[in-house]
Structures are given as C-alpha cells and as structure tokens.
Design a protein around this motif. Structure first.
Motif, PDB file in Angstrom:
ATOM      1  N   ARG A   1     -36.429 -34.468  29.923  1.00  0.00           N
ATOM      2  CA  ARG A   1     -37.537 -33.685  30.446  1.00  0.00           C
ATOM      3  C   ARG A   1     -37.753 -34.018  31.924  1.00  0.00           C
ATOM      4  O   ARG A   1     -37.819 -35.189  32.297  1.00  0.00           O
ATOM      5  CB  ARG A   1     -38.805 -33.953  29.644  1.00  0.00           C
TER       6      ARG A   1
ATOM      7  N   ARG B   1     -40.763 -28.647  27.924  1.00  0.00           N
ATOM      8  CA  ARG B   1     -39.353 -28.934  27.639  1.00  0.00           C
ATOM      9  C   ARG B   1     -38.478 -28.789  28.893  1.00  0.00           C
ATOM     10  O   ARG B   1     -37.266 -29.045  28.847  1.00  0.00           O
ATOM     11  CB  ARG B   1     -38.862 -27.977  26.542  1.00  0.00           C
TER      12      ARG B   1
ATOM     13  N   GLU C   1     -44.436 -32.605  23.134  1.00  0.00           N
ATOM     14  CA  GLU C   1     -43.570 -32.867  24.283  1.00  0.00           C
ATOM     15  C   GLU C   1     -44.326 -33.504  25.456  1.00  0.00           C
ATOM     16  O   GLU C   1     -43.733 -33.817  26.481  1.00  0.00           O
ATOM     17  CB  GLU C   1     -42.924 -31.559  24.764  1.00  0.00           C
TER      18      GLU C   1
END
Length: 437
Positions: free
Chosen positions: A207, A198, A234
């Motif tokens: 990001r 993150r 992510e």
C-alpha cells in the motif's frame, strides 16, 4: 461541418472523471461542446449501472433524449452491463460504448454522424487511461482518480464485472495531474477509487497511499486534500499517522462499512467484522483531533433480522458518525446476494432506511448545535442572492454529499479561498455564521 456535442454525466465522481476525459478528447478534435440539447448533433449519456435506481435514472434520461433531434451515444456502466440487450430494447440509441472504450469516443462520434450504429467494448482490465480532462466541477475543487476497478467482490456488487480488476495509476502520473490541477487554480483535491486504501498494492507490492499523500501535500498552492472510499480493514497505522500529521489532509474520512453485524458482513463478503470496525473508529477518534467520519450502510440485506437491524441502529447511536448515507438493498442480477434466500420485503427496507435517517438526523442536529459559537475555516463557494448570503464548506463537508455553511461578510469574498467564519445559528441542518475580518 462542426459537430456539436452535449455531455450528460450520471453517477459517481469516478464516472464524472471519465466524462471530463471524453470532453477533453472531443474538444481536442475541434468539436464544439454545448449544453442546449436542441442544438446538439450528438448527446452522450455517461451512465451508472450500479443499482436499480441508477439504472432507471439512466433509462429515463435516454428516453427523454429521444424528443431531441440529435443522435444518442450511451457510455459507461449501464452500457457495459447490458451491452447485449440495450440496443434491442432502446433502438433510439445510435452508439454504445463500454467502460474500456472511453478513449475511442471521437471515432464513435464520427461513425455515428456517418449514419452507422456503433458498439465499442474493449477490455475493462486495460491500463487506466491517462487522458487529460476538462473540469466540470467548480474551478477550486477537483476529483482525482488514483485507481480503477475493484478486487473486493462484495456479494451485492457488480462493479468488478463493469470496471475490471483493481489497477493503480503510477504515482508519477497522479502527481503530475495533481500539479496541473493546482496550477489551474484548484485548491481542494479529492482522492477517489473504488478502494482508495488499496492504492499501490498491485503496482508496487504494498500500500502506497501514505507515500502518495505526502507528495501531494507538498504541492505549493494546494489547501485541502480529502479522502473518499477507504475500506476499514485496509486502514493501517501509517495511514492514520499521515492523516494526523499532514496539515493539508482534512480530518474527514469516508469509510463505507455497509453494516456492523458480523454475520451480515460475512455474507456480504466484506473482510471486516463489528469488533474491527469499532476498534478502528475508536482509534481514529482518539488519535485525530476533530475527526469527522462519513460512512454508508445498507439495510434490508437478505436475511437481515430485526435484531440485526436494531444492532446497526444502536451502533450508529453509539458511534455518533457525523455523516452517513443509507441505501436500501438492491438485488442486482448476477450477484451472489441476489440468489440468497430470505429476501426482504421492499416496504420493510424502506421503513428501516427511514429509521436510520431519523437516527442520523438527530446525530447531525447535535453535531451542528455543538458548533454554535465556534470559528470554522470555510472554503467560499458562492453567493446565494435569494438568501442574501455567501456560502461554502468546512473540512467537515464534502461537495455534493454534505451540507453548506451560509454566512454574511462585510468584505468582498473570493470564491475558492479559505476564510474564518464564526457560527451563530443552525437553520434546516445548515450552519449559519459571520465571516471574521
């Protein structure tokens, strides 16, 4: 009077960094750091308070310190979590410092030495401290924290209430620290955060881990960059490509999944499901040659059925994840999961954990045997005089959590340097070999 301070760091690598920052402030103040607890005027215990076993370790350590003459300061997650109870239950403690107050450690030490009982709890959502560090890891390896706190709010986890919301450090500050560490002789940097993937989202609106990695890899003298604590949902194509093409990024990714059953993942408040995780692992294996995956799983989550546990076991067998840690679910007060029905019996949890470890042992045995006859690049770490062998790690081994490679060498070996080792045997889950050249 010169104040002598001892430091005991418990818990994760992120906590170790806070300990190293406190050590820098202590030394910068002119205090002396010592390892002999009998000579320490003050001993600091930087605690973990994540799960029950970590809490018990911290409490046992504090109780042990009561037999030494120095004063006791407790810092970190246990202090933050139990700030209203800990002094009354452990009156031997002289100072209590929360996770938002590490930078105030010098004043706390002075106040404690003046006979005061000190509590210090500042905001856990303050900007990430940029205090310098005194490394306690081997001179060639260092952890570097890219962010503090967490926004994921998993139903079993207390971290957001102890460490605050997710806050990224600026890229400039991280790169400056990385350059300083490499200039000091560090050849391996390990990037950590509660959710490393993150990185930058809060600070830059997107990001930025890939951008950060490219800049870090450009640092001359750095050999390896290692990534820990990547959340599966992510990990995007840009990050996969960066790991693939950047030579300094070791092809080893730590991706905690916690489970594979989609219903359990939903109740854990994780954002992945089995299909997403499977697709990601398949993609990583297909695109990154020689990729080694590390994960962690939790068994015995409330309501976990035998069928759901069997699904996890089959998933691990199919995926053949080379590195996996297993935790038995710990019902932590203040978390939603602790209030869920159908809590699992401790004996059942232990048996399930043992089954997972048995599966992983078989996977690791096959993985190790497949390396016999191969030549690996090894980071030399030292010499074991009892075994009469040098030892080190390959890209597939993260410090403290994975195994070692033991080897012979006809030439002198420099700690912290890379060399080529031909693997000749496997002994008690460790690879053995001979250095080349």
């Amino acid at each position: 009077m010169e104040i002598k301070v001892a430091m005991i760091a418990l818990g994760c690598s992120k906590n170790v960094i806070n300990s190293e920052q406190m050590l820098w402030r202590i030394n910068n103040e002119g205090m002396k750091t010592v390892t002999d607890l009998d000579t320490a005027d003050v001993t600091i215990v930087n605690t973990c308070g994540f799960i029950e076993s970590a809490k018990q370790e911290a409490i046992d350590q504090i109780l042990e310190l009561t037999s030494f003459p120095g004063k006791i300061i407790v810092t970190g997650c246990l202090a933050e979590r139990y700030q209203s109870e800990i002094l009354s239950e452990l009156p031997e403690i002289n100072g209590l410092v929360g996770c938002g107050s590490f930078d105030d450690i010098v004043k706390v030490i002075h106040d404690v030495m003046d006979g005061k009982e000190v509590t210090k709890f500042d905001s856990i959502n303050a900007p990430v401290s940029e205090t310098e560090r005194i490394l306690t890891s081997p001179a060639y390896t260092a952890y570097i924290k890219v962010a503090e706190g967490c926004d994921n709010c998993c139903s079993y986890c207390v971290i957001p209430s102890l460490r605050g919301a997710f806050r990224s450090r600026t890229m400039e500050n991280i790169l400056n620290e990385a350059r300083i560490l490499v200039a000091q002789g560090v050849t391996e940097l390990i990037l950590v955060a509660q959710d490393t993937t993150r990185y930058g989202l809060d600070l830059y609106g997107k990001r930025k881990l890939s951008d950060l990695l490219k800049e870090i890899c450009a640092i001359e003298g750095l050999e390896w960059v290692r990534l820990h604590y990547l959340y599966p949902e992510e990990i995007d194509d840009e990050l996969v490509n960066t790991v693939k093409i950047e030579q300094k990024i070791v092809k080893y990714l730590d991706i905690p999944i916690q489970h594979c059953n989609s219903d359990i993942l939903r109740r854990m408040n994780r954002r992945s499901d089995k299909e997403t995780i499977t697709a990601l692992f398949d993609k990583l294996k297909a695109e990154i040659s020689g990729i080694v995956l590390r994960t962690s799983v939790i068994v015995g989550f409330p309501g976990e059925t035998e069928e759901q546990f069997s699904e996890l076991c089959e998933f691990l067998k199919e995926q053949k994840i080379q590195r996996a840690g297993v935790f038995t679910y710990s019902a932590e007060e203040g978390t939603p999961a602790a209030e869920m029905p159908d809590q699992i019996d401790d004996e059942v949890k232990k048996n399930r954990a043992a089954k997972v470890m048995e599966i992983q042992s078989e996977i690791m045995e096959a993985y190790n045997q497949a390396h016999v006859g191969k030549i690996l690049e090894v980071l030399a770490e030292g010499y074991d005089r009892y075994a009469d062998l040098y030892y080190g790690r390959s890209y597939a081994d993260s410090p403290e959590v994975d195994g070692k490679i033991f080897f012979t060498s006809q030439n002198p070996v420099t700690v912290g340097k890379l060399l080529r080792v031909k693997i000749t045997d496997v002994f008690e889950n460790d690879l053995h070999g001979k250095a080349r050249g």
